[in-house]
Enzyme design. Sequence first.
Site, PDB file in Angstrom:
ATOM      1  N   CYS A   1     119.469  33.309  19.031  1.00  0.00           N
ATOM      2  CA  CYS A   1     119.890  33.589  20.415  1.00  0.00           C
ATOM      3  C   CYS A   1     119.167  32.699  21.421  1.00  0.00           C
ATOM      4  O   CYS A   1     119.705  32.392  22.476  1.00  0.00           O
ATOM      5  CB  CYS A   1     119.647  35.050  20.737  1.00  0.00           C
ATOM      6  SG  CYS A   1     117.950  35.554  20.448  1.00  0.00           S
TER       7      CYS A   1
ATOM      8  N   GLU B   1     119.943  43.332  24.852  1.00  0.00           N
ATOM      9  CA  GLU B   1     119.389  42.023  24.475  1.00  0.00           C
ATOM     10  C   GLU B   1     120.581  41.159  24.088  1.00  0.00           C
ATOM     11  O   GLU B   1     121.069  41.241  22.963  1.00  0.00           O
ATOM     12  CB  GLU B   1     118.420  42.190  23.295  1.00  0.00           C
ATOM     13  CG  GLU B   1     117.193  43.046  23.588  1.00  0.00           C
ATOM     14  CD  GLU B   1     116.127  42.313  24.398  1.00  0.00           C
ATOM     15  OE1 GLU B   1     116.157  41.069  24.450  1.00  0.00           O
ATOM     16  OE2 GLU B   1     115.260  42.987  24.982  1.00  0.00           O
TER      17      GLU B   1
HETATM   18  P1  NAD Z   1     127.960  41.371  17.992  1.00  0.00           P
HETATM   19  O1  NAD Z   1     127.902  41.738  19.412  1.00  0.00           O
HETATM   20  O2  NAD Z   1     129.267  41.000  17.395  1.00  0.00           O
HETATM   21  O3  NAD Z   1     127.408  42.551  17.066  1.00  0.00           O
HETATM   22  C1  NAD Z   1     126.155  43.142  17.282  1.00  0.00           C
HETATM   23  C2  NAD Z   1     126.183  44.573  16.797  1.00  0.00           C
HETATM   24  O4  NAD Z   1     127.186  45.283  17.521  1.00  0.00           O
HETATM   25  C3  NAD Z   1     126.534  44.719  15.319  1.00  0.00           C
HETATM   26  O5  NAD Z   1     125.721  45.722  14.740  1.00  0.00           O
HETATM   27  C4  NAD Z   1     127.974  45.170  15.340  1.00  0.00           C
HETATM   28  O6  NAD Z   1     128.295  45.980  14.245  1.00  0.00           O
HETATM   29  C5  NAD Z   1     128.049  45.964  16.637  1.00  0.00           C
HETATM   30  N1  NAD Z   1     129.391  45.988  17.214  1.00  0.00           N
HETATM   31  C6  NAD Z   1     130.395  45.098  17.037  1.00  0.00           C
HETATM   32  N2  NAD Z   1     131.477  45.471  17.748  1.00  0.00           N
HETATM   33  C7  NAD Z   1     131.156  46.601  18.399  1.00  0.00           C
HETATM   34  C8  NAD Z   1     131.855  47.460  19.301  1.00  0.00           C
HETATM   35  N3  NAD Z   1     133.110  47.226  19.683  1.00  0.00           N
HETATM   36  N4  NAD Z   1     131.211  48.521  19.788  1.00  0.00           N
HETATM   37  C9  NAD Z   1     129.940  48.764  19.434  1.00  0.00           C
HETATM   38  N5  NAD Z   1     129.230  47.996  18.576  1.00  0.00           N
HETATM   39  C10 NAD Z   1     129.832  46.924  18.059  1.00  0.00           C
HETATM   40  O7  NAD Z   1     126.901  40.217  17.869  1.00  0.00           O
HETATM   41  P2  NAD Z   1     126.612  39.317  16.626  1.00  0.00           P
HETATM   42  O8  NAD Z   1     127.751  38.383  16.432  1.00  0.00           O
HETATM   43  O9  NAD Z   1     126.181  40.170  15.473  1.00  0.00           O
HETATM   44  O10 NAD Z   1     125.328  38.484  17.145  1.00  0.00           O
HETATM   45  C11 NAD Z   1     125.420  37.311  17.864  1.00  0.00           C
HETATM   46  C12 NAD Z   1     125.112  37.511  19.318  1.00  0.00           C
HETATM   47  O11 NAD Z   1     123.919  38.223  19.493  1.00  0.00           O
HETATM   48  C13 NAD Z   1     124.906  36.190  20.047  1.00  0.00           C
HETATM   49  O12 NAD Z   1     125.537  36.236  21.290  1.00  0.00           O
HETATM   50  C14 NAD Z   1     123.394  36.113  20.236  1.00  0.00           C
HETATM   51  O13 NAD Z   1     122.976  35.324  21.315  1.00  0.00           O
HETATM   52  C15 NAD Z   1     123.071  37.546  20.419  1.00  0.00           C
HETATM   53  N6  NAD Z   1     121.668  37.794  20.089  1.00  0.00           N
HETATM   54  C16 NAD Z   1     120.809  38.119  21.078  1.00  0.00           C
HETATM   55  C17 NAD Z   1     119.466  38.317  20.771  1.00  0.00           C
HETATM   56  C18 NAD Z   1     118.460  38.680  21.832  1.00  0.00           C
HETATM   57  O14 NAD Z   1     117.341  38.979  21.446  1.00  0.00           O
HETATM   58  N7  NAD Z   1     118.789  38.688  23.086  1.00  0.00           N
HETATM   59  C19 NAD Z   1     119.029  38.182  19.461  1.00  0.00           C
HETATM   60  C20 NAD Z   1     119.951  37.843  18.489  1.00  0.00           C
HETATM   61  C21 NAD Z   1     121.271  37.655  18.805  1.00  0.00           C
END
Ligand code: NAD
Length: 448
Positions: A236, A202
Site C-alpha cells: 500500500c 486503512e
Molecule cells: P479489498 O478492499 O478488496 O479487500 C479487503 C478486505 O475487504 C478483504 O478481507 C475482503 O474480503 C473484504 N471485502 C471485499 N469486498 C467487501 C465488501 N463489499 N464489503 C465488505 N468487505 C469486503 O482490498 P484488497 O484488494 O484485499 O487490498 C488492496 C488494497 O488495500 C489496496 O488499495 C491497498 O492500498 C490497500 N491496503 C492498504 C493498507 C494500509 O495500511 N493502509 C495496507 C495494505 C493494503
Amino acid sequence: MREYFASGATLSIEFRKQQLRLLHDSLLAHEQAINEALFQDLHKSPEEVWVSETGLVVAECKLALKKLDRWARPQKVLTNLANLPSSSLIMPEPLGVVLIVAPWNYPLELLLGPLVGAIAAGNCVVLKPSEFTPATSALMKNLIERIFDSKYVWLIEGDGATVVPSLMQSFRFDHLFYTGSTAVGKIVYKMAAEQLTPVTLELGGKSPCVVEADANIEVAAKRIALAKWNNAGQTCIAPDYILVHASVRDRFLAAIQRVIQTFYSTDPTQCEHYGRIINTRQFDRLVSYLSNGTIHYGGQVDRESRYIAPTILTDVSLDAPIMQDEIFGPLLPVLAYEHFDEAKAIIARNPNPLAFYVYTESTQQEKKWLAQVPAGGACVNNSVFHFLNHRLPFGGRGNSGFGVYHGKHSFDTFSHSKSVLRTPSWIDPAIKYPPFKGKLSLLKKLIG
Ligand code: NAD
C-alpha cells in the site's frame, strides 16, 4: 462473544498478557508453516516473510507485553480551577467486541498486527482475512482456533462482500478496523454508520516519490527499488510513481536499472525472492497499463505464473489509467519535472496519499516538500520504512483513510479514553449551588 466480554474475563492485564504470550509463542512455533503458506499465496521468501509479516507481529507482541502495565494505567492530568480540589484522570477502557478486516498483500501482518492492539486493550475480536490468500488464511484460522477460545477471538473466512455485510447487519460491533481498498472502504464505512460503529480505515491510493536534483541518486535508486519491488509492488505504501528532476532523470533511470539487475538478476523469473501477482484479475489489470507509456525497462509477463517483471515506464500521460488508479504492482512510471510547482500540481491530482517520499540532500527542500504535501506519512531519503517504527502512528488521511495504529497507537485505537473527575466530599462550597443571585462576578473569575 458479547456475553464473554460483559463477564469481564478480558479485563485483567494478566489475562491480556497471557493471550499475547500465546500468540507470540504460536507464531514462533509455526514459523515454517507460515513461510510455506506465504510462498504458496504470494511467492514470498522466508526473509521477506520475517521482515514484513511474522517478525512485525512478534515485535508488536513483545512491545505490548513489555509496556502494557504502563499503557493501561490511568493517566493523571491537571484539574481546572473551578473543579478544585477534585482530581482528574484519563482511564483507558476496552471498546468491547471489535471486527478486524484485512487485505491479501500482507495477509498475516495486516490481520494479526491490529489483533495485538485489540488484545492488549482488552477486547474480544472477530477476524476476517482476505479470501485471496487461502493458504495463509487457513493456517491463521487453525492457529487462532488452537490458542483462543472462540468466544474471545474468532476468525471467519469467506467472500468479503458476503461475510462482512452479514456480520455487520446481524451484530453491532464496538469498532471496525478495516484495511483495504478505498472503494470497499466506502462500503464498510456506510455499513458502520448505520450502527454508529466507530471505524479505522486503512486505505490505499497513489503514493508519490520525488527525486530532487540534489538527491544522492545511487542511494535513492536502491531504496526506491527495494520499496517498489518488494512483494512485486503489491504494497500500500510502495512508491506509486516517480517525479524526478529533469536534470537527473537519465542518471536516475540508469541507476535504478542497475539496481534491479543487482537485486533480482537479469531474469527475475528465476529469483526466489521476487513475488507473483495475487490473481489473474489483478494480472490483467496491470498488463493493461503496459501500453500507457514507453517500456524503458522490463515489461516481460507470464500469465500462467502471474509474473510481471520489474518494469519502468516513461512518456506516461497524466490522463492515462496508470496515473489515475493506484498501481499496486511492479510497474513504475518515471516522470520528469522542471519546477517545484509543476511536480506539486501532479501530486495534487490525487490528494492526501497514504505516503509521500522525497529524496534530497537539502534541508530547505525537505522542509518545503513536507510542508506542502499533506499525506498519511512521509519519509525523507527513504521509502516504506516508516512503517517499521512502532513509535510513529501509521495511517492515512482523506482518501487514504483515517485513524492510526502500531505500538501504543494500536492500544489507543482499541481503547476508549474515559475521562474521570474524582471530587472529595469534605469540602462543598455554596457558590456552585442556587440561588445564584450576586455570584456572577465570582463565577466569572472561576470560569472563563
Ligand atoms: P479489498 O478492499 O478488496 O479487500 C479487503 C478486505 O475487504 C478483504 O478481507 C475482503 O474480503 C473484504 N471485502 C471485499 N469486498 C467487501 C465488501 N463489499 N464489503 C465488505 N468487505 C469486503 O482490498 P484488497 O484488494 O484485499 O487490498 C488492496 C488494497 O488495500 C489496496 O488499495 C491497498 O492500498 C490497500 N491496503 C492498504 C493498507 C494500509 O495500511 N493502509 C495496507 C495494505 C493494503
